[in-house]
Design a protein around this motif. Structure first.
Motif, PDB file in Angstrom:
ATOM      1  N   LEU A  56       0.796  -0.136  13.664  1.00  0.00           N
ATOM      2  CA  LEU A  56      -0.664  -0.159  13.642  1.00  0.00           C
ATOM      3  C   LEU A  56      -1.214  -0.941  12.452  1.00  0.00           C
ATOM      4  O   LEU A  56      -2.297  -1.512  12.524  1.00  0.00           O
ATOM      5  CB  LEU A  56      -1.225   1.266  13.600  1.00  0.00           C
ATOM      6  CG  LEU A  56      -1.134   2.063  14.885  1.00  0.00           C
ATOM      7  CD1 LEU A  56      -1.534   3.507  14.631  1.00  0.00           C
ATOM      8  CD2 LEU A  56      -2.004   1.452  15.965  1.00  0.00           C
ATOM      9  N   GLN A  57      -0.471  -0.972  11.361  1.00  0.00           N
ATOM     10  CA  GLN A  57      -0.986  -1.557  10.119  1.00  0.00           C
ATOM     11  C   GLN A  57      -0.979  -3.080  10.088  1.00  0.00           C
ATOM     12  O   GLN A  57      -1.930  -3.686   9.600  1.00  0.00           O
ATOM     13  CB  GLN A  57      -0.196  -1.026   8.923  1.00  0.00           C
ATOM     14  CG  GLN A  57      -0.483   0.431   8.643  1.00  0.00           C
ATOM     15  CD  GLN A  57       0.408   0.995   7.549  1.00  0.00           C
ATOM     16  OE1 GLN A  57       1.315   0.316   7.066  1.00  0.00           O
ATOM     17  NE2 GLN A  57       0.153   2.228   7.174  1.00  0.00           N
ATOM     18  N   LYS A  58       0.089  -3.705  10.592  1.00  0.00           N
ATOM     19  CA  LYS A  58       0.200  -5.161  10.435  1.00  0.00           C
ATOM     20  C   LYS A  58       0.727  -5.833  11.694  1.00  0.00           C
ATOM     21  O   LYS A  58       1.689  -5.376  12.309  1.00  0.00           O
ATOM     22  CB  LYS A  58       1.170  -5.503   9.297  1.00  0.00           C
ATOM     23  CG  LYS A  58       0.676  -5.151   7.919  1.00  0.00           C
ATOM     24  CD  LYS A  58       1.669  -5.655   6.890  1.00  0.00           C
ATOM     25  CE  LYS A  58       1.187  -5.370   5.484  1.00  0.00           C
ATOM     26  NZ  LYS A  58       2.158  -5.859   4.499  1.00  0.00           N
ATOM     27  N   ALA A  59       0.120  -6.953  12.012  1.00  0.00           N
ATOM     28  CA  ALA A  59       0.587  -7.755  13.142  1.00  0.00           C
ATOM     29  C   ALA A  59       2.013  -8.250  12.888  1.00  0.00           C
ATOM     30  O   ALA A  59       2.807  -8.376  13.819  1.00  0.00           O
ATOM     31  CB  ALA A  59      -0.346  -8.929  13.377  1.00  0.00           C
ATOM     32  N   GLU A  60       2.322  -8.505  11.627  1.00  0.00           N
ATOM     33  CA  GLU A  60       3.674  -8.968  11.273  1.00  0.00           C
ATOM     34  C   GLU A  60       4.725  -7.931  11.680  1.00  0.00           C
ATOM     35  O   GLU A  60       5.794  -8.287  12.194  1.00  0.00           O
ATOM     36  CB  GLU A  60       3.755  -9.216   9.767  1.00  0.00           C
ATOM     37  CG  GLU A  60       5.100  -9.704   9.293  1.00  0.00           C
ATOM     38  CD  GLU A  60       5.136  -9.904   7.787  1.00  0.00           C
ATOM     39  OE1 GLU A  60       6.235  -9.784   7.221  1.00  0.00           O
ATOM     40  OE2 GLU A  60       4.077 -10.177   7.178  1.00  0.00           O
ATOM     41  N   ASN A  61       4.422  -6.658  11.475  1.00  0.00           N
ATOM     42  CA  ASN A  61       5.349  -5.590  11.863  1.00  0.00           C
ATOM     43  C   ASN A  61       5.538  -5.557  13.376  1.00  0.00           C
ATOM     44  O   ASN A  61       6.650  -5.362  13.868  1.00  0.00           O
ATOM     45  CB  ASN A  61       4.847  -4.232  11.378  1.00  0.00           C
ATOM     46  CG  ASN A  61       4.826  -4.123   9.871  1.00  0.00           C
ATOM     47  OD1 ASN A  61       5.511  -4.854   9.177  1.00  0.00           O
ATOM     48  ND2 ASN A  61       4.023  -3.213   9.356  1.00  0.00           N
ATOM     49  N   ARG A  62       4.442  -5.751  14.108  1.00  0.00           N
ATOM     50  CA  ARG A  62       4.532  -5.763  15.573  1.00  0.00           C
ATOM     51  C   ARG A  62       5.353  -6.953  16.057  1.00  0.00           C
ATOM     52  O   ARG A  62       6.183  -6.828  16.960  1.00  0.00           O
ATOM     53  CB  ARG A  62       3.129  -5.784  16.191  1.00  0.00           C
ATOM     54  CG  ARG A  62       2.351  -4.500  15.931  1.00  0.00           C
ATOM     55  CD  ARG A  62       1.037  -4.465  16.685  1.00  0.00           C
ATOM     56  NE  ARG A  62       0.067  -5.449  16.222  1.00  0.00           N
ATOM     57  CZ  ARG A  62      -0.763  -5.269  15.192  1.00  0.00           C
ATOM     58  NH1 ARG A  62      -0.727  -4.147  14.498  1.00  0.00           N
ATOM     59  NH2 ARG A  62      -1.612  -6.206  14.855  1.00  0.00           N
ATOM     60  N   SER A  63       5.149  -8.089  15.425  1.00  0.00           N
ATOM     61  CA  SER A  63       5.877  -9.293  15.804  1.00  0.00           C
ATOM     62  C   SER A  63       7.373  -9.148  15.525  1.00  0.00           C
ATOM     63  O   SER A  63       8.203  -9.495  16.371  1.00  0.00           O
ATOM     64  CB  SER A  63       5.315 -10.495  15.039  1.00  0.00           C
ATOM     65  OG  SER A  63       5.992 -11.661  15.391  1.00  0.00           O
TER      66      SER A  63
END
Length: 57
Positions: free
Chosen positions: A21-28
């Motif tokens: 939820l916090q960072k798009a980088e984590n999702r990617s």
């Protein structure tokens, strides 16, 4: 799929979900995304998107 009861916010499962939820980088990096709410979750299920986890209260 068995239901696992989470009893602590310190759970690694909760921490990993919060990171998405916090960072798009984590999702990617994880190749995952979060869908919140009944409608979006239902849409994801209907589209045959693989659901890695489902959280509910």
């Amino acid at each position: 799929m068995p239901i696992e009861k989470i009893t602590s916010r310190k759970s690694s499962v909760v921490k990993n979900a919060a990171a998405l939820l916090q960072k798009a980088e984590n999702r990617s990096e994880a190749g995952l995304f979060m869908a919140e709410g009944a409608r979006l979750c239902a849409d994801a299920a209907r589209s045959q998107t693989e659901i890695a986890a489902c959280f509910f209260t």
